[in-house]
Design a protein around this motif. Sequence first.
Motif, PDB file in Angstrom:
ATOM      1  N   VAL A 202     -23.076 -34.822  -5.560  1.00 46.88           N
ATOM      2  CA  VAL A 202     -22.858 -35.401  -4.237  1.00 46.88           C
ATOM      3  C   VAL A 202     -22.718 -34.260  -3.240  1.00 46.88           C
ATOM      4  O   VAL A 202     -22.057 -33.253  -3.524  1.00 46.88           O
ATOM      5  CB  VAL A 202     -21.597 -36.285  -4.214  1.00 46.88           C
ATOM      6  CG1 VAL A 202     -21.359 -36.841  -2.813  1.00 46.88           C
ATOM      7  CG2 VAL A 202     -21.726 -37.420  -5.224  1.00 46.88           C
ATOM      8  N   PHE A 203     -23.345 -34.408  -2.060  1.00 45.65           N
ATOM      9  CA  PHE A 203     -23.381 -33.349  -1.051  1.00 45.65           C
ATOM     10  C   PHE A 203     -22.726 -33.810   0.242  1.00 45.65           C
ATOM     11  O   PHE A 203     -22.685 -35.008   0.549  1.00 45.65           O
ATOM     12  CB  PHE A 203     -24.832 -32.938  -0.784  1.00 45.65           C
ATOM     13  CG  PHE A 203     -25.572 -32.506  -2.016  1.00 45.65           C
ATOM     14  CD1 PHE A 203     -25.593 -31.182  -2.410  1.00 45.65           C
ATOM     15  CD2 PHE A 203     -26.241 -33.442  -2.795  1.00 45.65           C
ATOM     16  CE1 PHE A 203     -26.262 -30.784  -3.555  1.00 45.65           C
ATOM     17  CE2 PHE A 203     -26.919 -33.063  -3.949  1.00 45.65           C
ATOM     18  CZ  PHE A 203     -26.926 -31.727  -4.322  1.00 45.65           C
ATOM     19  N   ASP A 204     -22.215 -32.831   1.017  1.00 43.79           N
ATOM     20  CA  ASP A 204     -21.583 -33.165   2.294  1.00 43.79           C
ATOM     21  C   ASP A 204     -22.532 -32.887   3.455  1.00 43.79           C
ATOM     22  O   ASP A 204     -23.709 -32.574   3.257  1.00 43.79           O
ATOM     23  CB  ASP A 204     -20.257 -32.406   2.461  1.00 43.79           C
ATOM     24  CG  ASP A 204     -20.447 -30.900   2.565  1.00 43.79           C
ATOM     25  OD1 ASP A 204     -21.612 -30.441   2.670  1.00 43.79           O
ATOM     26  OD2 ASP A 204     -19.450 -30.167   2.537  1.00 43.79           O
ATOM     27  N   ARG A 205     -22.017 -32.973   4.664  1.00 50.02           N
ATOM     28  CA  ARG A 205     -22.850 -32.840   5.865  1.00 50.02           C
ATOM     29  C   ARG A 205     -23.477 -31.456   6.007  1.00 50.02           C
ATOM     30  O   ARG A 205     -24.481 -31.292   6.685  1.00 50.02           O
ATOM     31  CB  ARG A 205     -22.033 -33.180   7.108  1.00 50.02           C
ATOM     32  CG  ARG A 205     -20.805 -32.305   7.331  1.00 50.02           C
ATOM     33  CD  ARG A 205     -20.004 -32.761   8.548  1.00 50.02           C
ATOM     34  NE  ARG A 205     -19.549 -34.136   8.380  1.00 50.02           N
ATOM     35  CZ  ARG A 205     -18.436 -34.486   7.751  1.00 50.02           C
ATOM     36  NH1 ARG A 205     -17.661 -33.555   7.206  1.00 50.02           N
ATOM     37  NH2 ARG A 205     -18.083 -35.744   7.649  1.00 50.02           N
ATOM     38  N   SER A 206     -22.880 -30.449   5.358  1.00 51.10           N
ATOM     39  CA  SER A 206     -23.438 -29.104   5.418  1.00 51.10           C
ATOM     40  C   SER A 206     -24.532 -28.888   4.375  1.00 51.10           C
ATOM     41  O   SER A 206     -25.187 -27.852   4.363  1.00 51.10           O
ATOM     42  CB  SER A 206     -22.336 -28.059   5.218  1.00 51.10           C
ATOM     43  OG  SER A 206     -21.896 -28.044   3.864  1.00 51.10           O
TER      44      SER A 206
END
Length: 258
Positions: A202-206
Amino acid sequence: MVQAVQRAVQILRELATTGPRLGVTELADRLGVAKPTVHALLRTLEAEGLVVQDRDSSKYQLGPDLLQLGNAYLDTQELRARSLTWANQLATRANEAVWVAVLTGDHVLVVHHAFRPEATVQILEVGASIPWSTCALGKAIVAFCPAAERERLLAGEPAVLTGASITEREVLAGQLKEILRTGYAVEDQESAIGDAGIASPVFDRSGAVVGAIGVVGPVERVLAQPARQELAVTVRETARNLSRDLGAPRGTCHAPNP
């Protein structure tokens, strides 16, 4: 670094990993610190509710106020907050338990657990800490870590929890490369006999990997074909949707820059 704070944290970690109860002498030996120093630190931690002393043995164990701190962490953990709906939906679609985890050191910490949607007795695993190399969640995260962090973790001593735990660095490195290609990781009885898992990062906004989500269940259900491939597709799709919910740009699921 403040030495007293560092030693206090070391005491808490010793009680968490080798407890449940340890005496002053045992802790002093483990930390390589004088007994009066350990005793003073324990009394301070006791006054703050972070450890308690057993009246019968005079040994110390973790205190109840740590639970409040842990719950406060979970309440402010954005991945956990955003994953609640997606994890429940995945558990319903897959008919398996779903875990969400983050990487802490060389372990993954389970921050959310959606039960398998059936009436059987199940144990809540929130707070469980698992060596990264023995679970699909850990492999999914580490595969997408920056190269330096990935190499550091690969260079460490692999954990052995079962006879199926992978101890060869080359094999683990090969698995991570495959995860980069497919977007999901697989665990086959490497942390518990009879259990298997499939997880995706899972990845964040960056665009940075912040955790993983995956299904966990009996190996005969999770890894038997065609269920295995169907679960992999579903898990990967859920991870992508959760990443978007966290603000990750489209097409984020790719190999990180070296």
